[in-house]
Design a protein around this motif. Structure first.
Motif, PDB file in Angstrom:
ATOM      1  N   PHE A   1       5.485  -5.646  11.489  1.00 16.21           N
ATOM      2  CA  PHE A   1       6.054  -5.097  10.263  1.00 16.21           C
ATOM      3  C   PHE A   1       5.770  -3.606  10.182  1.00 16.21           C
ATOM      4  N   PRO A   2       6.608  -2.874   9.466  1.00 18.59           N
ATOM      5  CA  PRO A   2       6.368  -1.438   9.297  1.00 18.59           C
ATOM      6  C   PRO A   2       5.220  -1.203   8.311  1.00 18.59           C
ATOM      7  N   VAL A   3       4.328  -0.308   8.659  1.00 17.02           N
ATOM      8  CA  VAL A   3       3.218   0.053   7.771  1.00 17.02           C
ATOM      9  C   VAL A   3       3.679   1.235   6.927  1.00 17.02           C
ATOM     10  N   THR A   4       4.070   0.961   5.696  1.00 18.51           N
ATOM     11  CA  THR A   4       4.644   1.993   4.836  1.00 18.51           C
ATOM     12  C   THR A   4       3.633   2.617   3.888  1.00 18.51           C
ATOM     13  N   ASP A   5       2.469   1.992   3.750  1.00 14.19           N
ATOM     14  CA  ASP A   5       1.389   2.657   3.018  1.00 14.19           C
ATOM     15  C   ASP A   5       0.061   2.096   3.503  1.00 14.19           C
ATOM     16  N   ALA A   6      -1.027   2.792   3.173  1.00 18.90           N
ATOM     17  CA  ALA A   6      -2.330   2.472   3.726  1.00 18.90           C
ATOM     18  C   ALA A   6      -2.806   1.077   3.370  1.00 18.90           C
ATOM     19  N   ALA A   7      -2.449   0.567   2.198  1.00 18.99           N
ATOM     20  CA  ALA A   7      -2.926  -0.744   1.757  1.00 18.99           C
ATOM     21  C   ALA A   7      -2.505  -1.856   2.709  1.00 18.99           C
ATOM     22  N   LEU A   8      -1.380  -1.703   3.387  1.00 16.94           N
ATOM     23  CA  LEU A   8      -0.904  -2.733   4.296  1.00 16.94           C
ATOM     24  C   LEU A   8      -1.795  -2.875   5.521  1.00 16.94           C
ATOM     25  N   LEU A   9      -2.652  -1.908   5.766  1.00 17.70           N
ATOM     26  CA  LEU A   9      -3.550  -1.988   6.914  1.00 17.70           C
ATOM     27  C   LEU A   9      -4.697  -2.966   6.689  1.00 17.70           C
ATOM     28  N   THR A  10      -5.023  -3.245   5.454  1.00 18.50           N
ATOM     29  CA  THR A  10      -6.200  -4.063   5.171  1.00 18.50           C
ATOM     30  C   THR A  10      -5.920  -5.267   4.277  1.00 18.50           C
ATOM     31  N   ALA A  11      -4.861  -5.254   3.483  1.00 16.54           N
ATOM     32  CA  ALA A  11      -4.618  -6.328   2.520  1.00 16.54           C
ATOM     33  C   ALA A  11      -4.167  -7.603   3.218  1.00 16.54           C
ATOM     34  N   GLU A  12      -4.575  -8.744   2.670  1.00 23.77           N
ATOM     35  CA  GLU A  12      -4.032 -10.008   3.135  1.00 23.77           C
ATOM     36  C   GLU A  12      -2.549 -10.071   2.775  1.00 23.77           C
ATOM     37  N   GLU A  13      -1.786 -10.792   3.602  1.00 23.96           N
ATOM     38  CA  GLU A  13      -0.354 -10.866   3.350  1.00 23.96           C
ATOM     39  C   GLU A  13      -0.037 -11.971   2.360  1.00 23.96           C
ATOM     40  N   GLY A  14       0.928 -11.726   1.500  1.00 22.93           N
ATOM     41  CA  GLY A  14       1.346 -12.694   0.503  1.00 22.93           C
ATOM     42  C   GLY A  14       1.935 -11.969  -0.679  1.00 22.93           C
ATOM     43  N   VAL A  15       1.755 -12.518  -1.876  1.00 20.79           N
ATOM     44  CA  VAL A  15       2.282 -11.895  -3.086  1.00 20.79           C
ATOM     45  C   VAL A  15       1.803 -10.456  -3.215  1.00 20.79           C
ATOM     46  N   GLN A  16       0.552 -10.199  -2.796  1.00 21.98           N
ATOM     47  CA  GLN A  16       0.017  -8.842  -2.918  1.00 21.98           C
ATOM     48  C   GLN A  16       0.794  -7.831  -2.073  1.00 21.98           C
ATOM     49  N   THR A  17       1.516  -8.322  -1.055  1.00 23.67           N
ATOM     50  CA  THR A  17       2.344  -7.423  -0.250  1.00 23.67           C
ATOM     51  C   THR A  17       3.458  -6.802  -1.084  1.00 23.67           C
ATOM     52  N   LEU A  18       3.880  -7.499  -2.136  1.00 20.70           N
ATOM     53  CA  LEU A  18       4.954  -7.007  -2.990  1.00 20.70           C
ATOM     54  C   LEU A  18       4.465  -6.003  -4.021  1.00 20.70           C
ATOM     55  N   CYS A  19       3.147  -5.907  -4.167  1.00 19.86           N
ATOM     56  CA  CYS A  19       2.561  -5.093  -5.228  1.00 19.86           C
ATOM     57  C   CYS A  19       1.923  -3.839  -4.654  1.00 19.86           C
ATOM     58  N   ALA A  20       2.407  -2.693  -5.056  1.00 20.04           N
ATOM     59  CA  ALA A  20       1.828  -1.429  -4.600  1.00 20.04           C
ATOM     60  C   ALA A  20       0.395  -1.319  -5.097  1.00 20.04           C
ATOM     61  N   ALA A  21      -0.506  -0.940  -4.201  1.00 16.97           N
ATOM     62  CA  ALA A  21      -1.916  -0.830  -4.557  1.00 16.97           C
ATOM     63  C   ALA A  21      -2.560   0.261  -3.721  1.00 16.97           C
ATOM     64  N   ALA A  22      -3.691   0.743  -4.201  1.00 21.28           N
ATOM     65  CA  ALA A  22      -4.416   1.772  -3.470  1.00 21.28           C
ATOM     66  C   ALA A  22      -4.973   1.188  -2.179  1.00 21.28           C
ATOM     67  N   GLY A  23      -4.901   1.942  -1.120  1.00 22.39           N
ATOM     68  CA  GLY A  23      -5.413   1.506   0.167  1.00 22.39           C
ATOM     69  C   GLY A  23      -6.650   2.293   0.562  1.00 22.39           C
ATOM     70  N   PRO A  24      -7.152   2.057   1.752  1.00 19.33           N
ATOM     71  CA  PRO A  24      -8.342   2.770   2.212  1.00 19.33           C
ATOM     72  C   PRO A  24      -8.048   4.242   2.482  1.00 19.33           C
ATOM     73  N   ASP A  25      -9.080   5.052   2.437  1.00 21.99           N
ATOM     74  CA  ASP A  25      -8.939   6.447   2.852  1.00 21.99           C
ATOM     75  C   ASP A  25      -8.728   6.484   4.356  1.00 21.99           C
ATOM     76  N   LEU A  26      -7.731   7.221   4.770  1.00 17.36           N
ATOM     77  CA  LEU A  26      -7.392   7.281   6.187  1.00 17.36           C
ATOM     78  C   LEU A  26      -7.651   8.675   6.742  1.00 17.36           C
ATOM     79  N   PRO A  27      -7.938   8.765   8.031  1.00 18.75           N
ATOM     80  CA  PRO A  27      -7.991  10.076   8.673  1.00 18.75           C
ATOM     81  C   PRO A  27      -6.654  10.786   8.493  1.00 18.75           C
ATOM     82  N   PRO A  28      -6.662  12.099   8.370  1.00 20.23           N
ATOM     83  CA  PRO A  28      -5.400  12.832   8.128  1.00 20.23           C
ATOM     84  C   PRO A  28      -4.298  12.502   9.119  1.00 20.23           C
ATOM     85  N   GLU A  29      -4.646  12.355  10.409  1.00 20.67           N
ATOM     86  CA  GLU A  29      -3.616  12.093  11.411  1.00 20.67           C
ATOM     87  C   GLU A  29      -2.930  10.746  11.167  1.00 20.67           C
TER      88      GLU A  29
END
Length: 408
Positions: free
Chosen positions: A46-74
């Motif tokens: 799947f496409p990673v469109t925001d940082a939260a998708l890197l760590t969140a479990e998949e399911g209903v929460q995938t539909l809900c925008a949420a804050a994700g982890p701090d990522l390295p700038p690159e």
């Protein structure tokens, strides 16, 4: 942290590793992150469109925008630029997912089942799909039914040029998976107009499950690489059955050698959204739906409508949901089967939007079930729309998710 290259693709494993260890990411090109999850419990790529998708479990929460982890700038820049894609390394065929998913400018569509829905859907594809469909194969085992539709539809034409509309061709069952899109519109049981109450869609489940499983196994046997699209009711449970049955060996064990989750899609939610629009135009209390409303869940009783995502009213949303979920029964009480709007709104129009890579309403695999929502199919997999959803709406969605998981 290991960083390595495979061909033209950059691969990183994020599994339980601190993000500050990610170094030397490329400034251009696609970045693939390998994650580990039991196969067929969610999207395999799947496409990673925001940082939260890197760590969140998949399911209903995938539909809900949420804050994700701090990522390295690159890495943060790569996500923002749409260059990051996730691949499940525990799927036995994960290496097939390392390249972008194939997408053709024009596709061959093969349709099984020319009943009321299938024939009406076919009309829509012939009339509206010339930009993305090269030709349409039709199959129905009833005598003279495919001959009738080949004869009639190929006599519909513009004054010119005469090759604008995709030609319709009769095919046998053995040819159904020689194409890019398979449309399952067949049904072993459709309640007649005497049935005016109850869950008409789920009443068809057991017989239609056996039928969709049969064709899912045929897709497995032919190593089918195209889309397996379910239009027959109940759409969403049948999608799950098709995915799982295509991945079972002769002993019934899941082996991952059938369809990938992104290949299976359900087209039923489009008409639910269209019916919500219908009621919103008639009743000013629902007007917000026209600009800020959303539709989620299955083509059935567990539908979830939001009158507005930014100004959500739970009572109003539930009232609208009730009207839409039972609009099919209103048509039955008039003495007619409700198939025209579903064939166009859920079928032809939604499928064509999907093929064009546009946002639309359909069901795709998410967290172990086929969840309907606004999404689009890209060469990086299925992308679901992510919005800040109110807690009351999330609660409704989780209830629907659990009910879908309980259907076997």
């Amino acid at each position: 942290m290991k960083y390595y290259r495979l061909g033209a693709h950059s691969l990183c494993a994020w599994e339980a590793l601190p993000y500050e260890e990610i170094t030397a990411l490329p400034r251009s090109g696609e970045i693939l992150f390998l994650f580990a999850r039991e196969m067929l419990t969610g999207r395999e790529t799947f496409p990673v469109t925001d940082a939260a998708l890197l760590t969140a479990e998949e399911g209903v929460q995938t539909l809900c925008a949420a804050a994700g982890p701090d990522l390295p700038p690159e890495l943060r820049d790569a996500v923002r630029e749409g260059r990051v894609r996730a691949v499940n390394r525990l799927h036995p065929r994960w290496q097939e997912l390392l390249s972008p998913l194939p997408r053709k400018k024009k596709v061959r569509v093969n349709l099984l089942g020319l009943g009321d829905v299938g024939a009406t859907l076919l009309m829509g594809l012939r009339l509206l799909g010339g930009d993305v469909i090269s030709s349409i194969g039709i199959c129905d085992l009833r005598e003279n039914v495919p001959q009738r539709w080949e004869f009639e539809l190929n006599q519909i034409n513009l004054p010119g040029p005469y090759d604008t509309l995709p030609p319709v061709e009769i095919i046998g069952p053995e040819e159904l998976f020689r194409g890019d899109v398979f449309l399952f519109c067949a049904s072993r049981f459709v309640p007649d107009t005497a049935v005016k109450d109850g869950d008409v869609r789920m009443a068809q489940y057991q017989l239609n499950r056996e039928l969709v499983a049969l064709y899912a196994k045929k897709a497995r046997q032919t190593r089918y690489k195209g889309l397996f699209c379910v239009v027959s009711d109940p759409v969403d449970p049948l999608c799950r059955a098709a995915l799982l049955e295509s991945n079972r060996d002769e002993e019934g064990n899941l082996d991952g050698l059938g369809l990938f989750p992104h290949q299976v899609r359900g087209f039923g939610l489009g008409v639910m959204n269209a019916r919500a629009v219908y009621y919103a135009k008639k009743d000013p209390r629902f007007t917000d739906f026209l600009t800020d409303g959303r539709s989620f869940g299955p083509h059935g009783e567990d539908l979830v409508l939001a009158n507005s995502v930014s100004d959500y009213d739970d009572a109003l949303s539930r009232e609208l949901t009730e009207k839409v979920a039972h609009a099919n029964l209103e048509m039955r009480r008039m003495g007619f089967k409700p198939y025209v709007a579903p064939a166009f709104s859920s079928g032809a129009l939604s499928l064509l939007s999907c093929l064009r890579g546009q946002w639309h309403y359909s069901s795709a695999f998410l967290g172990g079930v086929f969840m309907g929502g606004r999404n689009r199919l890209t060469d990086r997999g299925v992308e679901f729309e992510r919005l800040p959803l109110p807690a009351a709406l999330i609660s409704r969605l989780k209830e629907t998710e659990e009910k879908l998981k309980a259907i076997l």
